[in-house]
Structure formats: C-alpha cells, structure tokens
Design a protein around this motif. Sequence first.
Motif, PDB file in Angstrom:
ATOM      1  N   ASP A  33       0.828  -1.204   0.000  1.00  0.00           N
ATOM      2  CA  ASP A  33       0.000   0.000   0.000  1.00  0.00           C
ATOM      3  C   ASP A  33       0.859   1.249   0.000  1.00  0.00           C
ATOM      4  N   VAL A  34       0.237   2.348  -0.379  1.00  0.00           N
ATOM      5  CA  VAL A  34       0.946   3.630  -0.357  1.00  0.00           C
ATOM      6  C   VAL A  34       1.434   3.921   1.058  1.00  0.00           C
ATOM      7  N   GLY A  35       2.667   4.368   1.193  1.00  0.00           N
ATOM      8  CA  GLY A  35       3.191   4.763   2.487  1.00  0.00           C
ATOM      9  C   GLY A  35       3.733   3.631   3.326  1.00  0.00           C
ATOM     10  N   GLU A  36       3.800   2.434   2.762  1.00  0.00           N
ATOM     11  CA  GLU A  36       4.391   1.329   3.524  1.00  0.00           C
ATOM     12  C   GLU A  36       5.912   1.351   3.425  1.00  0.00           C
ATOM     13  N   LEU A  37       6.557   0.777   4.441  1.00  0.00           N
ATOM     14  CA  LEU A  37       7.993   0.550   4.372  1.00  0.00           C
ATOM     15  C   LEU A  37       8.180  -0.973   4.408  1.00  0.00           C
ATOM     16  N   VAL A  38       8.472  -1.532   3.269  1.00  0.00           N
ATOM     17  CA  VAL A  38       8.571  -2.986   3.172  1.00  0.00           C
ATOM     18  C   VAL A  38      10.041  -3.383   3.156  1.00  0.00           C
ATOM     19  N   SER A  39      10.425  -4.258   4.066  1.00  0.00           N
ATOM     20  CA  SER A  39      11.806  -4.723   4.015  1.00  0.00           C
ATOM     21  C   SER A  39      11.868  -6.065   3.293  1.00  0.00           C
ATOM     22  N   LEU A  40      12.858  -6.173   2.417  1.00  0.00           N
ATOM     23  CA  LEU A  40      13.128  -7.444   1.727  1.00  0.00           C
ATOM     24  C   LEU A  40      14.394  -7.995   2.337  1.00  0.00           C
ATOM     25  N   VAL A  41      14.283  -9.159   2.955  1.00  0.00           N
ATOM     26  CA  VAL A  41      15.452  -9.702   3.633  1.00  0.00           C
ATOM     27  C   VAL A  41      15.773 -11.083   3.064  1.00  0.00           C
ATOM     28  N   GLY A  42      17.065 -11.395   3.046  1.00  0.00           N
ATOM     29  CA  GLY A  42      17.477 -12.696   2.536  1.00  0.00           C
ATOM     30  C   GLY A  42      18.970 -12.720   2.296  1.00  0.00           C
ATOM     31  N   PRO A  43      19.505 -13.912   2.048  1.00  0.00           N
ATOM     32  CA  PRO A  43      20.949 -14.036   1.845  1.00  0.00           C
ATOM     33  C   PRO A  43      21.368 -13.543   0.456  1.00  0.00           C
ATOM     34  N   SER A  44      22.674 -13.497   0.227  1.00  0.00           N
ATOM     35  CA  SER A  44      23.168 -13.106  -1.091  1.00  0.00           C
ATOM     36  C   SER A  44      22.653 -14.084  -2.135  1.00  0.00           C
ATOM     37  N   GLY A  45      22.289 -13.576  -3.285  1.00  0.00           N
ATOM     38  CA  GLY A  45      21.861 -14.445  -4.367  1.00  0.00           C
ATOM     39  C   GLY A  45      20.408 -14.841  -4.303  1.00  0.00           C
ATOM     40  N   CYS A  46      19.637 -14.207  -3.419  1.00  0.00           N
ATOM     41  CA  CYS A  46      18.227 -14.577  -3.319  1.00  0.00           C
ATOM     42  C   CYS A  46      17.364 -13.753  -4.252  1.00  0.00           C
ATOM     43  N   GLY A  47      17.961 -12.730  -4.880  1.00  0.00           N
ATOM     44  CA  GLY A  47      17.205 -11.963  -5.862  1.00  0.00           C
ATOM     45  C   GLY A  47      16.585 -10.681  -5.335  1.00  0.00           C
ATOM     46  N   LYS A  48      17.036 -10.244  -4.153  1.00  0.00           N
ATOM     47  CA  LYS A  48      16.481  -8.994  -3.597  1.00  0.00           C
ATOM     48  C   LYS A  48      16.714  -7.824  -4.536  1.00  0.00           C
ATOM     49  N   THR A  49      17.965  -7.728  -4.987  1.00  0.00           N
ATOM     50  CA  THR A  49      18.302  -6.613  -5.861  1.00  0.00           C
ATOM     51  C   THR A  49      17.555  -6.706  -7.192  1.00  0.00           C
ATOM     52  N   THR A  50      17.355  -7.939  -7.644  1.00  0.00           N
ATOM     53  CA  THR A  50      16.606  -8.126  -8.894  1.00  0.00           C
ATOM     54  C   THR A  50      15.190  -7.579  -8.763  1.00  0.00           C
ATOM     55  N   VAL A  51      14.568  -7.823  -7.609  1.00  0.00           N
ATOM     56  CA  VAL A  51      13.214  -7.298  -7.390  1.00  0.00           C
ATOM     57  C   VAL A  51      13.231  -5.772  -7.493  1.00  0.00           C
ATOM     58  N   LEU A  52      14.239  -5.152  -6.881  1.00  0.00           N
ATOM     59  CA  LEU A  52      14.333  -3.692  -6.949  1.00  0.00           C
ATOM     60  C   LEU A  52      14.479  -3.220  -8.389  1.00  0.00           C
ATOM     61  N   LYS A  53      15.330  -3.938  -9.145  1.00  0.00           N
ATOM     62  CA  LYS A  53      15.569  -3.506 -10.524  1.00  0.00           C
ATOM     63  C   LYS A  53      14.321  -3.659 -11.382  1.00  0.00           C
ATOM     64  N   ILE A  54      13.523  -4.681 -11.089  1.00  0.00           N
ATOM     65  CA  ILE A  54      12.264  -4.837 -11.816  1.00  0.00           C
ATOM     66  C   ILE A  54      11.326  -3.683 -11.464  1.00  0.00           C
ATOM     67  N   LEU A  55      11.270  -3.349 -10.157  1.00  0.00           N
ATOM     68  CA  LEU A  55      10.397  -2.254  -9.729  1.00  0.00           C
ATOM     69  C   LEU A  55      10.857  -0.921 -10.321  1.00  0.00           C
TER      70      LEU A  55
END
Lengths: 254, 257
Positions: A33-55
Amino acid sequence: MSESFIHLNEVRKVYRTRGEEFLAVSDVTMDIDVGELVSLVGPSGCGKTTVLKILAGLHPHDGGTVRIGAGEHDFDPSRDVGMVFQASLLLKWRRIIDNVLLPAELLGLPKKESLDRARDLLHMVGLDGFEDKYPYELSGGMQQRAAIARSLVHDPKLILMDEPFGALDALTREKMNLELLRIWSESKKTIIFVTHSIPEAVLLGSRCAVLTAGPARMADHFTIDLPYPRNLDMKTHERFGVYTRRIYKLLEME
Amino acid sequence: MKQKTDYLRRTLPAVAVHAAVVLAWYLWVELGDVPQYVMPSPLDTVMSIFEEYNWLHNTLVTAGEVFFGYLLAVVVGVGMALAFSWWRMLSDTFMPLVVSLNMIPKVALGPLFIVWFSYGFFPNVIIAFSICFLPILLTTARGMSEVEPELIDLVRALRGTKWQIFTKIQLPGSLPYIFSGMKVAVVLAVAGAIVGEFIASEEGLGYLMLQVQVTLDTAAMFMAVLLITLVGVALYGLVLLLERIFVVGDSRLEAGA
C-alpha cells in the motif's frame, strides 16, 4: 476493497548468460500500500536486488504480473523512482547540494523550486550547513544521508533502497535506522528496503518479505505488528524476537 | 601565514637544486677549461639568444606544431574513448588494435609521414599528434569505464539519456584520468614535433639545431634545447592550471598525478 499501490503476482526473472539459464528470483507475490515501508530480507543471491531492478523498470520480468500505481496514486515509471545504494555514489566533483539536485537536473525540473526543495531535504536529513561541502568531507553516515536526500529531491512516489546502511559501522547503522524511520514518517513515501540484516528488517518494516537462495524465491511475507514510532528498545521485546525467529526459520538458519 | 612558510619550505630546496646544477655546470666549464664547441657555459648559452637565428619565429613554429598536435590528440583521444564506451562492439574490436599500435615506436614512423604528407608545419602537427594521442585515449577509456554501474542505473531509472550520462557523470568522472594522460602526452607531443623537424623541415627549433650543428655553434644548440624545454613546460603548466580549475581536490588525489 481498494487496489494496492504495488501489485506483484508470481513475478519471476531468469538471467541468461552464454546459453545457460540462471533463476534470479521467483514466486514474488505481494501487495504493497501507499506509504508502507517494506523490508526485503534474505541471503546473497536470493534476488532482492533483482526485485528492486524490476520495480525500477531497469529489468523486464520474465513471468507474472507487476503493476505499480492505482487510482489516485498514479505512477509514472520515468520519474517516480528514487534510489539509494550501499555505496552513496555521490559524485566526487559536486558539492553536496549539487549532488542532491542530480535527479532534478536529469528530469529537467525547474531550478529554483528544486534548489529550495534540496535545501529542505538536507535540513530533514540533518545536513544543515553541509550544502557546499564536497562528499569526501563527510563521514560515511552523512554521505548516506545526502544520498537519501538525493533520492527524494524529485518527489518520487517510490523509494528503492538496496542495503543503504550495509557499509556503515554497527553503531552508525542503528542510528541511521532511526533516522530513516523519522524521514519515512515525515516524507510519507513508499519505501522498499533491501537488507541482509534480520533485526534491521524487523525494526524498520511495516511489512517484511523473506527471500531464500537456491532456489531463489520469495518464501513468505507478513506484516510486522510493532507500534510506531519505533526505537532501539524494541529489539529486546518479546514480539521482536518472535519475528526475527520466524525469519531465521524461513532462512533455515536454526 | 603558516601556509606561506610551508610553501617556501617545499619550493626552496627545488629552486636550490636547480641553481646548484647551473652553478656546477658553470664551474666545470670555467675551471675545467672545456672547449666551447663541446660545452658552452651557461652564460654563452644565454648570450646566443642575441645571434641572428630568428629565435622567436622558430620557437613559435615549434610551439604551434606542439600545441595543435596536442590539441588534436586531446579531442580525438577523448572522442574515441567516448565512442568506445558507448559502443561496446567498437571497443571490443578496436581496443586490441589500439594497444598493438601503442607498441610501435611512433618516432620510427616519422620518415613515413614525410612521404605521406610532405614536410612542413602540418606534417609535424600530425607526427606530434600521432605520438601523443594513444596515451590520452587509453587513460580516458579507462576513466570512462570506471563509472559505477549503479550510478548508471540511477540515471536510467529516471530515463536519463546517454548524453546526460556522459556530460554529468562519465566526463567529469574521467577528468582525473584524462589529465593524467594529458600530462604524459605533453612531453611526447614536444618530442614528436622535434622529430618531425629533424627529419625534414625549413623552420622550427629542431630545424635550427641541425643548422647550427653544422657550424658547431654548441651554445645555440643548448639554447634551442632550452627553448624546446620551455615550450613543453609552458604547455605542462597550462594543463596543470586547467586541472586545478576543473578537477576537484579529492578526485585529483585519487587518480594520482
């Protein structure tokens, strides 16, 4: 039920290098939702950065649905993204104020208004009086504050943060966590915050998504039901421990 | 005040060493009874400026060759580095060739250039250019490739153009590299112009040196070398000045002088 600001359903990304396929991330399903602070947590290679790049619209996704913006909260992908990385990536040859102004310059926003806004933001991140300094004159924590101000200068609707405090020492990092919570509540932005640190993910997030590596997928996401404003004391609360244990379990670390 | 004394303390030894060399040279020639055609004294050297060798004209010719060859090298070198950074294929295809070409002692190409371009001002500009443009290209290409990919992401997320990436990030970011290449290139440009004049020419300090060599006017040869050096020093000074203006303190230190 009103539509969520960000809708992700079964999002999946595969990289291909030299004929070989490599699963970067899969099963990303969540509504933000608007105004949320969502944390993406996980080890290296789990694709966190990929999610950001898609967004951020930097990478196309290979499967699933990505929709950002809904109803009155429309979203212009060419101007509504602000980014903060692990390295501050401030331009060495620019003064702090001119570094903060970079996104406004790229978008061709009116100079006078942008300058006023940049000054306000530097005030908000606690860098009053540092406008005319060069990045090397600032400490690591201060550089990240400037980077956060830069991510906000064009008033984007979505801020993507990729381990912004990962390179800071532990004490500065905790301090910056509290600062970020304050900046978030003042700016009312939607923030996606990628981190390696489980306590950081729980302390900051209104919601937390847990990603695992091998295979790279989103294992779970849940609301973190701790009251705001949050403080470091909460790390000793029982509920805090429940959330961190839940994440450790998902990452098969206990 | 303290800065001023620091500055003096650092420059004084340098000035003293230079003066000591000139003094030693003077004493050696005077006391050692060295014939003037072998080694003129510093005074003889200075006095040779009053001889009718058209010093001003010849110095301006050499300085012109150096300057225009150098300028061309900077423009072409930076331009090619930019093209290489924009089109990966171009870089993959031609960079190895550039590195191979860099291994050729360019001085050896001098006679060929004379065959191709005849002799005179313009061919010497070309020789000066060819000898000094590769270091500029190589250092600039290196600088352009040093840009953090995440910074490019940041620009691309806002749909920034390649031109914006170049003007706002790549170019200012590679300035320290460009300047370190440019500093190396100064000496090469001067050498290039002189080599050209040695091989075939009708004017310039290199030409003059060959003329006075015939009459064994060694003092004038020394003067010519001195003026050639001054041309190089002047250009180097100009480059340093530009670096001071365009490169911010910290980034200057990092790339090394």
